[in-house]
Design an enzyme around this catalytic site. Structure first.
Site, PDB file in Angstrom:
ATOM      1  N   HIS A  72       0.808  -1.236   0.000  1.00 25.85           N
ATOM      2  CA  HIS A  72       0.000   0.000   0.000  1.00 25.85           C
ATOM      3  C   HIS A  72       0.834   1.277   0.000  1.00 25.85           C
ATOM      4  O   HIS A  72       0.303   2.357  -0.182  1.00 25.85           O
ATOM      5  CB  HIS A  72      -1.019  -0.006   1.154  1.00 25.85           C
ATOM      6  CG  HIS A  72      -0.444   0.177   2.527  1.00 25.85           C
ATOM      7  ND1 HIS A  72      -0.601   1.341   3.239  1.00 25.85           N
ATOM      8  CD2 HIS A  72       0.265  -0.647   3.319  1.00 25.85           C
ATOM      9  CE1 HIS A  72      -0.017   1.205   4.426  1.00 25.85           C
ATOM     10  NE2 HIS A  72       0.514   0.004   4.495  1.00 25.85           N
ATOM     11  N   CYS A  82       0.384   7.671  15.513  1.00 23.37           N
ATOM     12  CA  CYS A  82       0.253   6.237  15.805  1.00 23.37           C
ATOM     13  C   CYS A  82      -0.960   5.729  15.051  1.00 23.37           C
ATOM     14  O   CYS A  82      -1.744   6.498  14.521  1.00 23.37           O
ATOM     15  CB  CYS A  82       0.010   5.956  17.272  1.00 23.37           C
ATOM     16  SG  CYS A  82       0.767   7.086  18.367  1.00 23.37           S
TER      17      CYS A  82
HETATM   18  N1  PLP Z   1       7.855   0.077   8.086  1.00 26.93           N
HETATM   19  C1  PLP Z   1       7.767   1.376   7.765  1.00 26.93           C
HETATM   20  C2  PLP Z   1       9.012   2.167   7.602  1.00 26.93           C
HETATM   21  C3  PLP Z   1       6.519   1.969   7.600  1.00 26.93           C
HETATM   22  O1  PLP Z   1       6.433   3.263   7.299  1.00 26.93           O
HETATM   23  C4  PLP Z   1       5.357   1.175   7.768  1.00 26.93           C
HETATM   24  C5  PLP Z   1       4.012   1.779   7.649  1.00 26.93           C
HETATM   25  O2  PLP Z   1       3.817   2.948   7.906  1.00 26.93           O
HETATM   26  C6  PLP Z   1       5.499  -0.178   8.082  1.00 26.93           C
HETATM   27  C7  PLP Z   1       6.762  -0.699   8.226  1.00 26.93           C
HETATM   28  C8  PLP Z   1       4.313  -1.079   8.252  1.00 26.93           C
HETATM   29  O3  PLP Z   1       3.832  -1.493   7.001  1.00 26.93           O
HETATM   30  P1  PLP Z   1       2.339  -2.078   6.838  1.00 26.93           P
HETATM   31  O4  PLP Z   1       1.411  -0.933   7.083  1.00 26.93           O
HETATM   32  O5  PLP Z   1       2.273  -2.598   5.446  1.00 26.93           O
HETATM   33  O6  PLP Z   1       2.177  -3.158   7.847  1.00 26.93           O
END
Ligand code: PLP
Length: 380
Positions: free
Chosen positions: A199, A320
């Site tokens: 996404h 958050c």
């Molecule tokens: N890692 C980073 C750097 C992110 O910005 C995000 C989401 O904001 C995630 C991991 C988590 O990804 P997901 O929303 O696909 O679980």
């Protein structure tokens, strides 16, 4: 004035190519584990997506494991390392909560690696921690993201990889924000595992992937069927994965166009700084689409609300999942304790036009001036 969406780092709007692919896959149906024609067709679609996703991150398709998103991809890497004996995890202080909280919940000892004031990892601190490694700590495990989600600052991953490899360790790279915004070659970077999410690149939510190299041992977390070559049980989210693949393919071709957006971001940064905003992370190499600014005395949530009322959608520096704003741990790690509650993140992407940035600048300056006037006015 039309609505302006500058929050791609939260979720990018779905790309038309991804939407069409999701639609086709949903209509076609089929379980990739079924041996009949519908099952084989679903598997073929999913395997094509694996090739498309692998191409975006410079990985062999056979090393790509599909997951439910970036969070699960990070968890698969961290929990695999702990299950295969890691007792001490070195985690950069600016990681996303998906990494920080998974590491903390893993039962291993977590040591936060500091960053410099420009937002980049302190490589000397990492080197010192690796030099004092005790064999009782198991194999060294280091988590370092490729690009920070709040500031866009790019991390010295290739340099860290040399140190980790020298110590016989495992380097995990969260490339969720970097994918589709800068070119990624996971093998050349030296990542042993690398996570991305659909996404964030214009695919549907609920799909992600982890690639793993020969020095990483993946341990399954979900038990059941033999899907994903036994690495992740459960019937695959075929439509999500197929949309992810389509988005990855377009994102790869569009890298140059996103890279050119740095010019719009830099123009906006200069205009906002002239009006009183403080750009954060701007002294380091950054993603081309991301701008983090703070306004002393103007709380992040008020900035976000004022912009929203003006039809401009951005995030607080550290929003958050509940939508509540807390002081950003990223900015605190950069030594910006005075500004950590007053920073917002503005992030463009594939659907962004230069005028989106102009409208944001105009709206922000109006909101900032109003807030400053209110603060100056004597209380009634
Ligand atoms: N890692 C980073 C750097 C992110 O910005 C995000 C989401 O904001 C995630 C991991 C988590 O990804 P997901 O929303 O696909 O679980």
């Amino acid at each position: 004035m039309s609505a302006v969406y500058l929050d791609h780092n939260a979720t990018a709007p779905i790309r038309p190519e991804a939407l069409a692919a999701v639609n086709t896959a949903l209509i076609a149906g089929g379980n990739p584990s079924s041996v009949h024609a519908a099952g084989r067709a679903a598997r073929a679609r999913m395997e094509q997506a694996r090739v498309q996703v692998a191409a975006l991150i410079g990985a062999p398709a056979s090393t790509v494991v599909f997951t439910s998103g970036g969070t699960e991809a990070n968890a698969l890497a961290i929990e695999s390392a702990v299950a295969s004996g890691a007792r001490r995890l070195l985690v950069s202080a600016i990681e996303h909560d998906a990494v920080l909280e998974t590491a903390r919940a893993s039962g291993a000892q977590v040591e936060l690696m500091p960053v410099h004031s420009d937002g980049r990892l302190d490589l000397e601190a990492l080197s010192a921690a690796l030099k004092t490694w005790n064999t009782a700590d198991g194999r060294p495990f280091v988590a370092l993201m490729l690009a920070n989600n709040e500031t866009g600052v790019l991390q010295p991953v290739a340099e860290a990889a040399v140190l980790v490899r020298g110590a016989g360790g495992w380097l995990h790279v969260d490339a969720v924000q970097a994918a589709g915004r800068i070119a990624i070659d996971s093998r050349a970077l030296g990542a042993d595992t690398l996570a991305i999410s659909s996404h964030k690149i214009g695919g549907p939510g609920g799909a992600g992937a982890l690639t793993f190299g020969p020095r990483a041992t993946l341990v399954r977390r979900l038990h059941g069927g033999g899907q994903e070559r036994g690495r992740r049980a459960g019937t695959e989210n075929v439509a999500g994965i197929v949309g992810f693949g389509a988005a990855a393919e377009v994102a790869l071709y569009a890298l140059e166009a996103v890279s050119a957006q740095a010019e719009w971001r830099d123009g906006a940064q200069a205009a906002l700084a002239a009006a009183g905003a403080v750009p954060l992370g701007a002294d380091a190499p950054r993603l081309p689409n991301t701008l983090c600014i703070a306004a002393p005395g103007f709380p992040a949530e008020l900035q976000v609300m004022a912009l929203d009322l003006a039809g401009v959608m951005v995030s607080a520096g550290s929003a958050c999942s509940s939508g509540k704003v807390k002081a950003s741990h990223v900015l605190l790690a950069m030594g910006q304790s005075d500004l950590a509650g007053a920073a917002i993140r503005i992030s463009g992407g594939w659907s962004t036009k230069p005028d989106d940035w102009n409208q944001m600048v105009e709206a922000w300056i109006t909101a900032y001036d109003r807030h400053a006037a209110r603060r100056r006015a004597p209380a009634a």
